[in-house]
Design a protein around this motif. Structure first.
Motif, PDB file in Angstrom:
ATOM      1  N   GLU A  58       6.074  12.060   3.444  1.00 21.29           N
ATOM      2  CA  GLU A  58       5.742  10.894   4.280  1.00 21.29           C
ATOM      3  C   GLU A  58       5.256   9.715   3.445  1.00 21.29           C
ATOM      4  OE1 GLU A  58       2.984  12.138   7.270  1.00 21.29           O
ATOM      5  OE2 GLU A  58       4.479  13.338   8.320  1.00 21.29           O
ATOM      6  N   VAL A  59       4.404   9.989   2.464  1.00 23.64           N
ATOM      7  CA  VAL A  59       3.881   8.889   1.636  1.00 23.64           C
ATOM      8  C   VAL A  59       4.996   8.309   0.772  1.00 23.64           C
ATOM      9  CG1 VAL A  59       2.207   8.253  -0.157  1.00 23.64           C
ATOM     10  CG2 VAL A  59       1.533   9.825   1.666  1.00 23.64           C
ATOM     11  N   LYS A  60       5.880   9.157   0.250  1.00 23.13           N
ATOM     12  CA  LYS A  60       7.012   8.665  -0.540  1.00 23.13           C
ATOM     13  C   LYS A  60       7.918   7.781   0.318  1.00 23.13           C
ATOM     14  CE  LYS A  60       9.058  11.502  -3.464  1.00 23.13           C
ATOM     15  NZ  LYS A  60       9.630  12.755  -4.033  1.00 23.13           N
ATOM     16  N   ALA A  61       8.143   8.177   1.558  1.00 18.34           N
ATOM     17  CA  ALA A  61       8.970   7.368   2.469  1.00 18.34           C
ATOM     18  C   ALA A  61       8.310   6.010   2.702  1.00 18.34           C
ATOM     19  CB  ALA A  61       9.178   8.106   3.786  1.00 18.34           C
ATOM     20  N   TYR A  62       7.008   6.007   2.883  1.00 16.90           N
ATOM     21  CA  TYR A  62       6.279   4.757   3.077  1.00 16.90           C
ATOM     22  C   TYR A  62       6.399   3.878   1.826  1.00 16.90           C
ATOM     23  CZ  TYR A  62       2.494   1.460   3.879  1.00 16.90           C
ATOM     24  OH  TYR A  62       1.767   0.302   4.032  1.00 16.90           O
ATOM     25  N   LEU A  63       6.302   4.507   0.646  1.00 14.34           N
ATOM     26  CA  LEU A  63       6.368   3.745  -0.609  1.00 14.34           C
ATOM     27  C   LEU A  63       7.750   3.147  -0.859  1.00 14.34           C
ATOM     28  CD1 LEU A  63       4.098   5.884  -2.912  1.00 14.34           C
ATOM     29  CD2 LEU A  63       3.789   3.461  -2.370  1.00 14.34           C
ATOM     30  N   LYS A  64       8.796   3.705  -0.263  1.00 13.85           N
ATOM     31  CA  LYS A  64      10.123   3.105  -0.406  1.00 13.85           C
ATOM     32  C   LYS A  64      10.134   1.709   0.200  1.00 13.85           C
ATOM     33  CE  LYS A  64      12.961   7.181  -0.827  1.00 13.85           C
ATOM     34  NZ  LYS A  64      13.956   8.063  -0.243  1.00 13.85           N
ATOM     35  N   GLU A  65       9.403   1.542   1.294  1.00 11.78           N
ATOM     36  CA  GLU A  65       9.311   0.244   1.968  1.00 11.78           C
ATOM     37  C   GLU A  65       8.220  -0.640   1.362  1.00 11.78           C
ATOM     38  OE1 GLU A  65      11.416  -0.713   4.429  1.00 11.78           O
ATOM     39  OE2 GLU A  65      12.436   1.203   4.092  1.00 11.78           O
ATOM     40  N   ASN A  66       7.195  -0.011   0.754  1.00  7.08           N
ATOM     41  CA  ASN A  66       6.031  -0.731   0.210  1.00  7.08           C
ATOM     42  C   ASN A  66       5.709  -0.199  -1.187  1.00  7.08           C
ATOM     43  OD1 ASN A  66       5.182  -2.045   2.906  1.00  7.08           O
ATOM     44  ND2 ASN A  66       5.348   0.127   3.390  1.00  7.08           N
ATOM     45  N   PRO A  67       6.581  -0.455  -2.161  1.00 10.51           N
ATOM     46  CA  PRO A  67       6.446   0.191  -3.469  1.00 10.51           C
ATOM     47  C   PRO A  67       5.182  -0.178  -4.257  1.00 10.51           C
ATOM     48  CG  PRO A  67       8.156  -1.485  -3.523  1.00 10.51           C
ATOM     49  CD  PRO A  67       7.729  -1.342  -2.096  1.00 10.51           C
ATOM     50  N   ASP A  68       4.563  -1.282  -3.933  1.00 15.50           N
ATOM     51  CA  ASP A  68       3.370  -1.695  -4.666  1.00 15.50           C
ATOM     52  C   ASP A  68       2.091  -1.547  -3.848  1.00 15.50           C
ATOM     53  OD1 ASP A  68       4.864  -2.286  -6.903  1.00 15.50           O
ATOM     54  OD2 ASP A  68       5.160  -4.384  -6.338  1.00 15.50           O
ATOM     55  N   ALA A  72      -1.301   3.620  -0.980  1.00 15.02           N
ATOM     56  CA  ALA A  72      -0.282   4.664  -0.841  1.00 15.02           C
ATOM     57  C   ALA A  72      -0.002   5.339  -2.180  1.00 15.02           C
ATOM     58  CB  ALA A  72       1.000   4.076  -0.257  1.00 15.02           C
ATOM     59  N   LEU A  73       0.014   4.555  -3.258  1.00 16.35           N
ATOM     60  CA  LEU A  73       0.224   5.146  -4.584  1.00 16.35           C
ATOM     61  C   LEU A  73      -0.902   6.117  -4.939  1.00 16.35           C
ATOM     62  CD1 LEU A  73       1.517   2.041  -6.574  1.00 16.35           C
ATOM     63  CD2 LEU A  73       2.765   4.189  -6.194  1.00 16.35           C
ATOM     64  N   VAL A  74      -2.130   5.692  -4.693  1.00 17.33           N
ATOM     65  CA  VAL A  74      -3.270   6.564  -4.988  1.00 17.33           C
ATOM     66  C   VAL A  74      -3.226   7.815  -4.104  1.00 17.33           C
ATOM     67  CG1 VAL A  74      -5.799   6.745  -4.904  1.00 17.33           C
ATOM     68  CG2 VAL A  74      -4.722   4.736  -5.934  1.00 17.33           C
ATOM     69  N   ALA A  75      -2.864   7.633  -2.841  1.00 12.25           N
ATOM     70  CA  ALA A  75      -2.757   8.782  -1.936  1.00 12.25           C
ATOM     71  C   ALA A  75      -1.698   9.764  -2.437  1.00 12.25           C
ATOM     72  CB  ALA A  75      -2.436   8.321  -0.520  1.00 12.25           C
ATOM     73  N   LEU A  76      -0.549   9.233  -2.871  1.00  9.23           N
ATOM     74  CA  LEU A  76       0.511  10.096  -3.388  1.00  9.23           C
ATOM     75  C   LEU A  76       0.061  10.784  -4.675  1.00  9.23           C
ATOM     76  CD1 LEU A  76       3.361  11.207  -3.129  1.00  9.23           C
ATOM     77  CD2 LEU A  76       4.183   9.170  -4.375  1.00  9.23           C
ATOM     78  N   GLY A  89       2.173  13.472 -10.667  1.00  9.17           N
ATOM     79  CA  GLY A  89       0.914  12.753 -10.482  1.00  9.17           C
ATOM     80  C   GLY A  89       0.680  11.733 -11.577  1.00  9.17           C
ATOM     81  N   LEU A  90       0.983  12.117 -12.808  1.00 12.93           N
ATOM     82  CA  LEU A  90       0.830  11.183 -13.932  1.00 12.93           C
ATOM     83  C   LEU A  90       1.673   9.933 -13.738  1.00 12.93           C
ATOM     84  CD1 LEU A  90       0.710  13.215 -17.271  1.00 12.93           C
ATOM     85  CD2 LEU A  90      -0.856  11.420 -16.543  1.00 12.93           C
ATOM     86  N   GLU A  91       2.929  10.128 -13.364  1.00  9.14           N
ATOM     87  CA  GLU A  91       3.821   8.980 -13.184  1.00  9.14           C
ATOM     88  C   GLU A  91       3.307   8.033 -12.099  1.00  9.14           C
ATOM     89  OE1 GLU A  91       6.217   8.111 -15.307  1.00  9.14           O
ATOM     90  OE2 GLU A  91       5.480   9.884 -16.372  1.00  9.14           O
ATOM     91  N   VAL A  92       2.859   8.604 -10.999  1.00  6.77           N
ATOM     92  CA  VAL A  92       2.369   7.778  -9.888  1.00  6.77           C
ATOM     93  C   VAL A  92       1.087   7.048 -10.289  1.00  6.77           C
ATOM     94  CG1 VAL A  92       1.436   7.848  -7.543  1.00  6.77           C
ATOM     95  CG2 VAL A  92       3.471   9.173  -8.116  1.00  6.77           C
ATOM     96  N   PHE A  93       0.158   7.761 -10.928  1.00  3.39           N
ATOM     97  CA  PHE A  93      -1.090   7.113 -11.326  1.00  3.39           C
ATOM     98  C   PHE A  93      -0.873   6.062 -12.422  1.00  3.39           C
ATOM     99  CE2 PHE A  93      -3.590  10.587  -9.235  1.00  3.39           C
ATOM    100  CZ  PHE A  93      -4.368   9.751  -8.447  1.00  3.39           C
ATOM    101  N   LYS A  94       0.117   6.244 -13.286  1.00  5.54           N
ATOM    102  CA  LYS A  94       0.427   5.213 -14.288  1.00  5.54           C
ATOM    103  C   LYS A  94       0.878   3.927 -13.593  1.00  5.54           C
ATOM    104  CE  LYS A  94       2.077   8.258 -17.956  1.00  5.54           C
ATOM    105  NZ  LYS A  94       3.272   8.612 -18.742  1.00  5.54           N
TER     106      LYS A  94
END
Length: 191
Positions: A58-68, A72-76, A89-94
């Motif tokens: 669900e969070v990844k789907a949301y991030l497709k529409e709101n990538p920045d 949502a990034l922190v939640a993912l 997790g490393l990639e998302v937090f970077k």
């Protein structure tokens, strides 16, 4: 005399039914807890009891529409962290760090993830950044001590870190763990 005995019998019977009713109620409550939601699940709410993979999706789907979207990034990143998907997790937090480099949460979680991947120098760097941003975030200092002690085998540095941590009056849980580490290091070194 007969009326008194009847009254006593009535009281005994009433007492019996009260005890019996109490057992029935306790059994029903116990059965309900075993068969469905636990008190922890009720306290956590439905969001926390859904499978992690479903929440990640669900969070990844949301991030497709709101990538920045930083929240949502922190939640993912937290969901990946929680499900022990370290590299994801490393990639998302970077990415989150690029958007919000002054987040103690992001810096601390990057430190833990780098620690899990064996990149101890990077982990220490992230923990030190978190400490610079918030000197009261003593969890980061504790992790630095753990890295020196268990991952790098540098007990003198670890001892100095744990003693520094204790001098800053951390929360009781961290203070207890740091004191235990100090005690272990001193016992091992004979001092």
């Amino acid at each position: 005399m007969e009326a008194v005995r009847s009254r006593k019998e009535t009281i005994v019977i009433l007492f019996f039914w009260l005890i019996f009713g109490g057992f029935v109620i306790m059994s029903l409550v116990n059965l309900a807890l075993k068969s469905g939601e636990t008190t922890q699940e009720v306290a956590a709410g439905p969001e926390q009891t859904r499978p992690l993979e479903e929440r990640i999706h669900e969070v990844k789907a949301y991030l497709k529409e709101n990538p920045d979207n930083i929240d949502a990034l922190v939640a993912l990143g937290d969901l990946y962290f929680e499900s022990n998907q370290v590299y994801e997790g490393l990639e998302v937090f970077k990415k989150a760090e690029k958007l919000e480099p002054n987040s103690v949460h992001i810096q601390n979680d990057l430190g833990i993830l780098y620690q899990k991947t064996g990149k101890y120098d990077l982990a220490i760097e992230k923990f030190r950044t978190a400490l610079k941003l918030d000197p009261a975030h003593l969890n980061s200092l504790f992790h630095i001590g753990l890295i020196y002690r268990y991952n790098m085998g540098e007990n003198k540095k670890a001892l100095a870190i744990f003693e520094e941590l204790l001098s800053k009056k951390p929360e009781p849980r961290i203070a207890k763990m740091a004191a235990e580490e100090v005690e272990k290091i001193r016992a091992e070194s004979g001092s």
